[in-house]
Motif scaffolding. Structure first.
Motif, mmCIF file in Angstrom:
data_model
loop_
_atom_site.group_PDB
_atom_site.id
_atom_site.type_symbol
_atom_site.label_atom_id
_atom_site.label_comp_id
_atom_site.label_asym_id
_atom_site.label_seq_id
_atom_site.Cartn_x
_atom_site.Cartn_y
_atom_site.Cartn_z
ATOM 1 N N LEU A 192 -44.159 28.006 21.807
ATOM 2 C CA LEU A 192 -44.219 26.790 22.602
ATOM 3 C C LEU A 192 -42.836 26.480 23.152
ATOM 4 N N LEU A 193 -42.783 26.211 24.444
ATOM 5 C CA LEU A 193 -41.549 25.781 25.080
ATOM 6 C C LEU A 193 -41.688 24.287 25.369
ATOM 7 N N GLU A 194 -40.928 23.473 24.647
ATOM 8 C CA GLU A 194 -41.038 22.022 24.763
ATOM 9 C C GLU A 194 -40.090 21.498 25.823
ATOM 10 N N ALA A 195 -40.544 20.442 26.498
ATOM 11 C CA ALA A 195 -39.641 19.629 27.312
ATOM 12 C C ALA A 195 -39.266 18.434 26.449
ATOM 13 N N PRO A 196 -38.049 18.405 25.886
ATOM 14 C CA PRO A 196 -37.689 17.369 24.909
ATOM 15 C C PRO A 196 -37.962 15.953 25.411
ATOM 16 N N GLY A 197 -38.550 15.160 24.527
ATOM 17 C CA GLY A 197 -38.808 13.763 24.838
ATOM 18 C C GLY A 197 -40.079 13.497 25.596
ATOM 19 N N THR A 198 -40.823 14.547 25.963
ATOM 20 C CA THR A 198 -42.039 14.354 26.756
ATOM 21 C C THR A 198 -43.313 14.421 25.933
ATOM 22 N N GLY A 199 -43.273 15.113 24.802
ATOM 23 C CA GLY A 199 -44.476 15.304 23.996
ATOM 24 C C GLY A 199 -45.371 16.421 24.489
ATOM 25 N N VAL A 200 -44.947 17.133 25.544
ATOM 26 C CA VAL A 200 -45.751 18.243 26.050
ATOM 27 C C VAL A 200 -44.949 19.528 25.986
ATOM 28 N N ALA A 201 -45.679 20.641 25.961
ATOM 29 C CA ALA A 201 -45.040 21.945 25.866
ATOM 30 C C ALA A 201 -45.901 22.960 26.611
ATOM 31 N N ALA A 202 -45.282 24.075 26.946
ATOM 32 C CA ALA A 202 -46.002 25.183 27.570
ATOM 33 C C ALA A 202 -46.142 26.307 26.557
ATOM 34 N N SER B 232 -32.250 29.546 34.378
ATOM 35 C CA SER B 232 -33.133 30.467 33.661
ATOM 36 C C SER B 232 -34.574 30.029 33.843
ATOM 37 N N ALA B 233 -35.492 30.926 33.482
ATOM 38 C CA ALA B 233 -36.909 30.580 33.532
ATOM 39 C C ALA B 233 -37.219 29.404 32.607
ATOM 40 N N GLU B 234 -36.586 29.371 31.443
ATOM 41 C CA GLU B 234 -36.814 28.259 30.518
ATOM 42 C C GLU B 234 -36.374 26.939 31.137
ATOM 43 N N GLU B 235 -35.215 26.927 31.782
ATOM 44 C CA GLU B 235 -34.738 25.692 32.409
ATOM 45 C C GLU B 235 -35.695 25.235 33.504
ATOM 46 N N ARG B 236 -36.143 26.171 34.304
ATOM 47 C CA ARG B 236 -37.055 25.813 35.396
ATOM 48 C C ARG B 236 -38.379 25.256 34.861
ATOM 49 N N ARG C 286 -38.943 23.877 31.868
ATOM 50 C CA ARG C 286 -38.708 22.554 31.250
ATOM 51 C C ARG C 286 -38.593 21.463 32.318
ATOM 52 N N GLU C 287 -37.945 21.776 33.427
ATOM 53 C CA GLU C 287 -37.825 20.799 34.506
ATOM 54 C C GLU C 287 -39.198 20.450 35.078
ATOM 55 N N TRP C 288 -40.021 21.484 35.235
ATOM 56 C CA TRP C 288 -41.372 21.237 35.758
ATOM 57 C C TRP C 288 -42.171 20.368 34.799
ATOM 58 N N LEU C 289 -42.121 20.671 33.506
ATOM 59 C CA LEU C 289 -42.831 19.861 32.515
ATOM 60 C C LEU C 289 -42.335 18.416 32.521
ATOM 61 N N ALA C 290 -41.024 18.246 32.554
ATOM 62 C CA ALA C 290 -40.462 16.900 32.508
ATOM 63 C C ALA C 290 -40.836 16.103 33.753
ATOM 64 N N SER C 291 -40.826 16.757 34.914
ATOM 65 C CA SER C 291 -41.109 16.038 36.156
ATOM 66 C C SER C 291 -42.559 15.597 36.258
ATOM 67 N N ARG C 292 -43.447 16.233 35.512
ATOM 68 C CA ARG C 292 -44.875 15.914 35.566
ATOM 69 C C ARG C 292 -45.419 15.431 34.235
ATOM 70 N N ALA C 293 -44.529 15.025 33.351
ATOM 71 C CA ALA C 293 -44.937 14.724 31.974
ATOM 72 C C ALA C 293 -46.004 13.634 31.896
ATOM 73 N N ASP C 294 -45.842 12.553 32.663
ATOM 74 C CA ASP C 294 -46.807 11.456 32.575
ATOM 75 C C ASP C 294 -48.200 11.934 32.976
ATOM 76 N N VAL D 271 -49.918 22.160 26.567
ATOM 77 C CA VAL D 271 -50.542 21.573 25.384
ATOM 78 C C VAL D 271 -49.646 20.458 24.838
ATOM 79 N N PRO D 272 -50.186 19.607 23.962
ATOM 80 C CA PRO D 272 -49.307 18.673 23.258
ATOM 81 C C PRO D 272 -48.330 19.456 22.392
ATOM 82 N N HIS D 273 -47.132 18.949 22.252
ATOM 83 C CA HIS D 273 -46.151 19.681 21.450
ATOM 84 C C HIS D 273 -46.480 19.536 19.974
ATOM 85 N N ARG D 274 -46.947 20.620 19.378
ATOM 86 C CA ARG D 274 -47.197 20.725 17.937
ATOM 87 C C ARG D 274 -46.420 21.952 17.488
ATOM 88 N N PRO D 275 -45.322 21.794 16.772
ATOM 89 C CA PRO D 275 -44.395 22.906 16.521
ATOM 90 C C PRO D 275 -45.039 24.179 15.983
#
Length: 281
Positions: free
Chosen positions: A32-42, A100-104, A106-114, A12-16
């Protein structure tokens, strides 16, 4: 101690505050788990690194709980990319570079953010509706003289002959309903696409031996156009008394999220989420 995994419900879009007070499977609090700087979160909850299992009843309950959670957050954010059931991200415990699961995730979100942002934008303020249209066989053959003659003849015949005539009658009804279904298909599909942005045909979920299938489809619709879809279906029902229409939704765009081959899952088969609501005829 076993490292915790993450159970993923949607991107989803990151809405805190979007997940505040929302619970998911087995009443788990969501965040919500955000990938900082991407605007998206899981949308996630902490979980054991193993898929849910259980009886069919338990699975149905959990899928319904997952669906309700996705709907609640989707209504707050206006758009979402829902995951299927049992999407887990486990920690990487390999020697040398454990993550950690969170790191993994976040990496997935960041790699596919666009791509994720593009999909979320395309689905903003859109909903999924599911439509099933069938033809009642008896009603479709109501004006067929052969069917009327057989019905009248059956009234005073022996049980054995009635069974023979009933088979003939069923064949006539089948042929009449299939001709009508073929005639309706292209017309209804065209009329629905005039008010929906996309249409994806689906396997029919409700099967009745007394009906012939016309169309089973998921529609992607702008929320202001939901009533227009209902109006099209009401017109079809009024024009054709043999038509049977099931109109379900609105839901998050499960059929249009296009994440099935790209989801960050580690374990467990996906299951389609069921409809939270139903409306129509």
């Amino acid at each position: 101690m076993t490292e915790r995994a993450l159970y993923v419900y949607a991107v989803v879009p990151h809405r805190p505050a979007a997940a505040a007070g929302v619970t998911g499977v087995d009443g788990r609090p969501l965040r919500l788990l955000e990938a900082p700087g991407t605007g998206v979160a899981a949308l996630v909850h902490d979980a054991d690194p193993a898929p849910y299992q259980g009886t069919d009843e338990e699975v149905r309950r959990r899928v319904a709980e997952q669906d309700a959670a996705v709907v609640a957050v989707w209504e707050r954010t206006g758009t979402a990319l829902p995951m299927t059931f049992n999407v887990l991200v486990a920690p990487d415990t390999s020697a040398g570079a454990p993550r950690s699961a969170e790191e993994r995730l976040r990496e997935w979100l960041a790699s596919r953010a666009d791509g994720l942002r593009s999909r979320l934008d395309a689905l903003a303020d859109r909903a999924e509706l599911r439509v099933e249209i069938t033809v009642d066989r008896a009603e479709a053959a109501r004006d067929d003289e052969r069917a009327r003659s057989l019905e009248a003849e059956m009234a005073d015949r022996s049980p054995g002959l009635r069974r023979l005539l009933a088979r003939q009658l069923e064949q006539i009804r089948r042929e009449s309903s299939e001709r009508l279904a073929d005639a309706l298909y292209a017309d209804v599909r065209h009329r629905l696409l005039a008010v929906a942005e996309d249409l994806r045909e689906r396997s029919r979920s409700v099967r009745d031996a007394d009906e012939s299938n016309v169309l089973s489809a998921a529609l992607l619709v702008r929320k202001p156009d939901i009533e227009a879809v209902g109006a099209v279906l009401a017109a079809v029902r009024d024009e054709q008394p043999a038509a049977r229409i099931r109109f379900l939704g609105p839901w998050p765009p499960y059929s249009f999220a296009d994440l099935s081959d790209d989801a960050p899952h580690e374990d467990g088969p996906g299951r389609d989420a069921p409809a939270p609501t139903a409306a129509g005829s």
